[in-house]
Design a protein around this motif. Structure first.
Motif, short mmCIF file in Angstrom:
data_model
loop_
_atom_site.label_atom_id
_atom_site.label_comp_id
_atom_site.label_asym_id
_atom_site.label_seq_id
_atom_site.Cartn_x
_atom_site.Cartn_y
_atom_site.Cartn_z
N LEU A 199 0.83 -1.20 0.00
CA LEU A 199 0.00 0.00 0.00
C LEU A 199 0.86 1.25 0.00
CD1 LEU A 199 -2.69 -0.94 2.69
CD2 LEU A 199 -2.86 -1.21 0.21
N THR A 200 0.40 2.29 -0.70
CA THR A 200 1.05 3.58 -0.62
C THR A 200 0.68 4.24 0.71
OG1 THR A 200 -0.82 4.80 -1.58
CG2 THR A 200 0.80 3.84 -3.11
N LYS A 234 -5.20 -4.81 -3.90
CA LYS A 234 -3.86 -5.13 -3.43
C LYS A 234 -3.87 -6.13 -2.28
CE LYS A 234 -1.49 -0.83 -4.75
NZ LYS A 234 -0.74 0.35 -4.24
N ARG A 279 -0.77 7.08 1.17
CA ARG A 279 -2.12 7.62 1.08
C ARG A 279 -3.15 6.51 1.25
NH1 ARG A 279 -4.06 12.27 2.15
NH2 ARG A 279 -3.15 13.49 0.47
N GLU A 280 -2.90 5.36 0.64
CA GLU A 280 -3.83 4.23 0.77
C GLU A 280 -3.90 3.76 2.22
OE1 GLU A 280 -3.20 2.48 -3.77
OE2 GLU A 280 -2.09 1.63 -2.08
N ARG A 281 -2.78 3.82 2.92
CA ARG A 281 -2.79 3.43 4.34
C ARG A 281 -3.63 4.42 5.15
NH1 ARG A 281 1.21 -0.35 5.70
NH2 ARG A 281 1.44 0.47 7.81
N HIS A 296 -8.87 4.95 -4.50
CA HIS A 296 -7.99 4.43 -3.44
C HIS A 296 -8.60 3.18 -2.81
CE1 HIS A 296 -4.92 7.42 -3.63
NE2 HIS A 296 -5.67 8.42 -3.19
N ASN A 335 -8.23 0.24 -5.08
CA ASN A 335 -6.83 -0.22 -5.10
C ASN A 335 -6.48 -1.00 -3.84
OD1 ASN A 335 -6.38 0.93 -7.60
ND2 ASN A 335 -5.50 2.81 -6.77
N ILE A 336 -6.99 -0.54 -2.69
CA ILE A 336 -6.73 -1.24 -1.42
C ILE A 336 -7.31 -2.64 -1.47
CG2 ILE A 336 -7.36 -1.27 1.03
CD1 ILE A 336 -7.24 1.85 0.88
#
Length: 214
Positions: A153-154, A194, A156-158, A187, A190-191
């Motif tokens: 995770l990036t 991933k 921002r995603e976190r 986001h 994507n989370i």
């Protein structure tokens, strides 16, 4: 109030339960009961016909039960949020219901005002888990997908994931992080991809387990 009211469908095999729920909910200014169903199959059909915002769903019903109805609604991409209202507390009931896509899980002895609040909460996009329900799912740690993949995770995603775990809707996350709702939705997608998670409920539990919840 018109279109601003939350449209609710009642799905329970006991007519007396449906009647009691309807009687209470109809006195709420912001909630409208648009229909009823006596089993899961009828509930799915009525949800497709009526387009409710929130479905109050029992789990144990003859024929098609609530969990199978949840799976069918998901397969149909029906956007209704489903709040399980049941007397069953066993993990073997709680976990499959949430895995099937329920937005929340409450018990039939819930205070009426708390039930109205639960409906508003899931309608706003929150994941509603009573403490014992969250505990039941967290106890299944080794069976939950996505464990140990937080490094993908990036930052921002976190941040977004942490706010999901706090029960924030996409709109609230957008405001907190000064982003557009469209960006937040990206986001969230994507989370889930991933971490190989199916929905926001699983994402919230993953965040709790991995220390990202506030």
């Amino acid at each position: 109030m018109g279109d601003t009211r939350i449209r609710v469908l009642l799905v329970d095999d006991h007519q007396v339960v449906r009647r009691g729920l309807r009687t209470f909910l109809e006195i709420q200014d912001d909630i409208e009961v648009v229909g009823e169903a006596g089993d899961g199959a009828e509930g799915v059909a009525r949800a497709e016909e009526l387009g409710p915002d929130v479905v109050l769903m029992d789990v144990k019903m003859p024929g098609t039960d609530g969990i199978e109805a949840l799976r069918r609604l998901r397969a149909l991409n029906n956007p209704a949020r489903v709040l399980i209202v049941t007397s069953f507390t066993e993990q073997r009931t709680v976990i499959p219901a949430l895995r099937a896509g329920a937005s929340g899980y409450v018990y039939k002895d819930i205070d009426p005002e708390a039930l109205a609040g639960a409906i508003r909460s899931v309608h706003a996009g929150h994941v509603l888990l009573q403490p014992e329900v969250a505990g039941a799912l967290l106890a299944q740690e080794e069976q939950t997908p996505g464990t140990g993949r937080g490094g993908t995770l990036t930052e921002r995603e976190r941040e977004v994931l942490g706010l999901i775990a706090d029960g924030r809707s996409n709109r609230e996350i957008a405001r907190a992080l000064v982003l557009s709702e469209k960006t937040v939705k990206t986001h969230v997608s994507n989370i889930l991809m991933k971490l190989d998670l199916a929905d926001r409920t699983q994402a919230a539990l993953w965040a709790v387990r991995n220390g990202l919840a506030g």
